[in-house]
Design a protein around this motif. Structure first.
Motif, mmCIF file in Angstrom:
data_model
loop_
_atom_site.group_PDB
_atom_site.id
_atom_site.type_symbol
_atom_site.label_atom_id
_atom_site.label_comp_id
_atom_site.label_asym_id
_atom_site.label_seq_id
_atom_site.Cartn_x
_atom_site.Cartn_y
_atom_site.Cartn_z
ATOM 1 N N TYR A 52 0.830 -1.211 0.000
ATOM 2 C CA TYR A 52 0.000 0.000 0.000
ATOM 3 C C TYR A 52 0.863 1.259 0.000
ATOM 4 N N ASP A 76 2.093 1.711 -3.571
ATOM 5 C CA ASP A 76 1.015 2.224 -4.426
ATOM 6 C C ASP A 76 0.821 3.719 -4.196
ATOM 7 N N LYS A 97 1.702 6.454 -7.327
ATOM 8 C CA LYS A 97 0.644 7.297 -7.883
ATOM 9 C C LYS A 97 1.004 8.772 -7.786
ATOM 10 N N GLY A 157 -0.238 1.992 -10.848
ATOM 11 C CA GLY A 157 0.342 1.985 -9.513
ATOM 12 C C GLY A 157 0.877 0.616 -9.154
ATOM 13 N N TRP A 158 0.744 0.261 -7.902
ATOM 14 C CA TRP A 158 1.208 -1.035 -7.397
ATOM 15 C C TRP A 158 0.002 -1.786 -6.861
ATOM 16 N N LYS A 159 -0.373 -2.869 -7.509
ATOM 17 C CA LYS A 159 -1.630 -3.554 -7.184
ATOM 18 C C LYS A 159 -1.443 -4.829 -6.360
ATOM 19 N N HIS A 190 -0.944 -6.655 -2.908
ATOM 20 C CA HIS A 190 -1.138 -6.353 -1.491
ATOM 21 C C HIS A 190 -1.256 -7.591 -0.610
#
Length: 423
Positions: free
Chosen positions: A115, A118, A122, A223-225, A227
């Motif tokens: 998180y 991400d 962003k 972004g970074w998905k 998690h």
């Protein structure tokens, strides 16, 4: 019954050996295959952002940023960003004083490195889009970089790889058998997994820290998905399924701090084990199908499938069955004189076989990476014997992970060495 348990243990050992025989092949490739010529000078010096997700890391983050500032790569092409994630100390202030751009994040509901990544990606892809970053380095706050790290990574990135991992060394190999166990595993992963994967042009896997990812990928996935509890292996497996080839740069050396207490190690590896179960549940079917899909990375898919599934389950099955037979032996009065010693010997034989198998890899890694291990000769030798014991402790951890609810917990880092002191 006695012949059954002997046969069962033999089958388990043979099955384990067959499933992982390709890793023996990897070792042969690393030792015997002629090394590729050094990368030619890159056509371009790419522009990068360094991303560091940190939670209460004021003890160590300054040294990492300093090692980034001391790179031989042009400093005007590297910017450093820190996410001070739910910090209760002065991590943000220390990072700013060291020269990083810092963003503070406070979110007690969405907790974890994924998180935080991400969050910062962003921001970089919107507020800092004009900087034109072509790639993002991801490090943990306790890391230190060899001064040629970015220079070496740029050479491989320039060849067209969109994801790269690097050589992972340790800041505190010599502290005790726990830190040495971690360190030896990561050295083996670099030398005898990712290195031969790169030589064979199959896909490598990122491992928590010390990797470079193209900004194109970040934009593609918004972004970074990732998690799950092990966002690194989740990322690796998802991209192998998609057909991405993850590269490896052995000339880029990173130093990492390892846990030194069993409690810390238990908590961290409990999270890793639970994360592997999560990844298997989410991606296992797709990954297995990729093994038989001609348009996919067939061998890389098999490699990743072996990484996340069989070893733990094979070990658990063996422990459960052997324990069950020992239990039966104890309560079978007519056969106690014969069953108990035979069952115990069978269990010991299985243990010895696995010990020798793991020890061999630890010894091989220690010999070939001797110069890179920052430790006395006596300790280097001693820790080859404790390495299999460290690996065996994964069995109770894997059992606990099956039944316990696991949440992300930070590991305290206290090794405040500079890169010069580490070497």
């Amino acid at each position: 019954m006695l012949s059954f348990i002997n046969t069962f243990n033999l089958v388990i050992f043979v099955l384990f050996t067959v499933l992982y025989s390709y890793q023996i092949g990897y070792a042969g490739v690393a030792l015997l295959k002629r090394k590729a010529k050094k990368h030619p000078a890159p056509k371009r010096l790419h522009r990068y952002a360094v991303v560091i997700a940190a939670r209460n890391e004021s003890n160590v983050i300054g040294q990492l940023i300093q090692s980034i500032r001391n790179q031989t790569y042009p400093s005007e092409l590297v910017d450093v960003y820190v996410v001070a994630d739910n910090c209760t100390d002065n991590t943000a202030d220390v990072a700013r004083m060291a020269g990083a751009t810092v963003y503070e994040r406070f979110n007690k509901r969405l907790v974890g490195k994924g998180y935080a990544l991400d969050f910062i990606f962003k921001i970089l892809e919107t507020s800092h889009k004009d900087k034109g970053y072509e790639g993002y380095f991801v490090f943990d706050a306790d890391n230190l970089l060899d001064e040629h790290y970015i220079e070496e990574m740029n050479k491989t990135f320039d060849q067209g790889y969109r994801v790269l991992t690097s050589y992972r060394n340790s800041k505190n190999y010599d502290t005790n058998w726990i830190s040495a166990g971690y360190s030896l595993w990561f050295l083996r992963e670099s030398k005898y997994l990712n290195n031969p994967r790169m030589m064979l042009h199959t896909s490598c896997a990122i491992s928590g820290t010390g990797f470079l990812i193209s900004s194109d990928i970040i934009r593609e996935q918004n972004g970074w998905k990732y998690h799950l509890l092990t966002e690194d292996i989740e990322f690796s497996i998802d991209h192998v399924i998609q057909g991405e080839t993850i590269g490896y740069c052995g000339g880029a050396m990173l130093y990492d701090e390892q846990p030194t207490t069993f409690e810390q190690s238990w908590n961290q590896r409990l999270r890793w084990s639970k994360g592997f179960y999560q990844v298997m549940r989410k991606y296992g079917v797709s990954l297995f199908r990729s093994i038989f899909h001609k348009d996919k990375h067939v061998f890389a898919s098999y490699d990743m499938f072996m990484t996340i599934m069989p070893a733990v389950f094979v070990s658990l099955l063996s422990v459960v069955v052997n324990a069950g037979f020992l239990f039966l032996a104890l309560f079978s009065l007519d056969s106690i004189p014969q069953m108990i010693p035979t069952t115990i010997w069978s269990i010991c034989s299985l243990f010895i076989n696995f010990y020798v198998f793991i020890y061999a890899f630890g010894l091989l890694t220690t010999i070939t990476e001797w110069k890179n291990i920052n430790c006395s000769a006596g300790k280097k030798i001693f820790y080859t014997f404790t390495f299999p014991i460290f690996m065996f402790t994964y069995v109770p951890i894997a059992v606990a992970a099956l039944f316990r609810k696991v949440e992300w917990k930070p590991i305290t880092h206290n090794v405040t060495k500079s890169i010069e002191e580490v070497r």
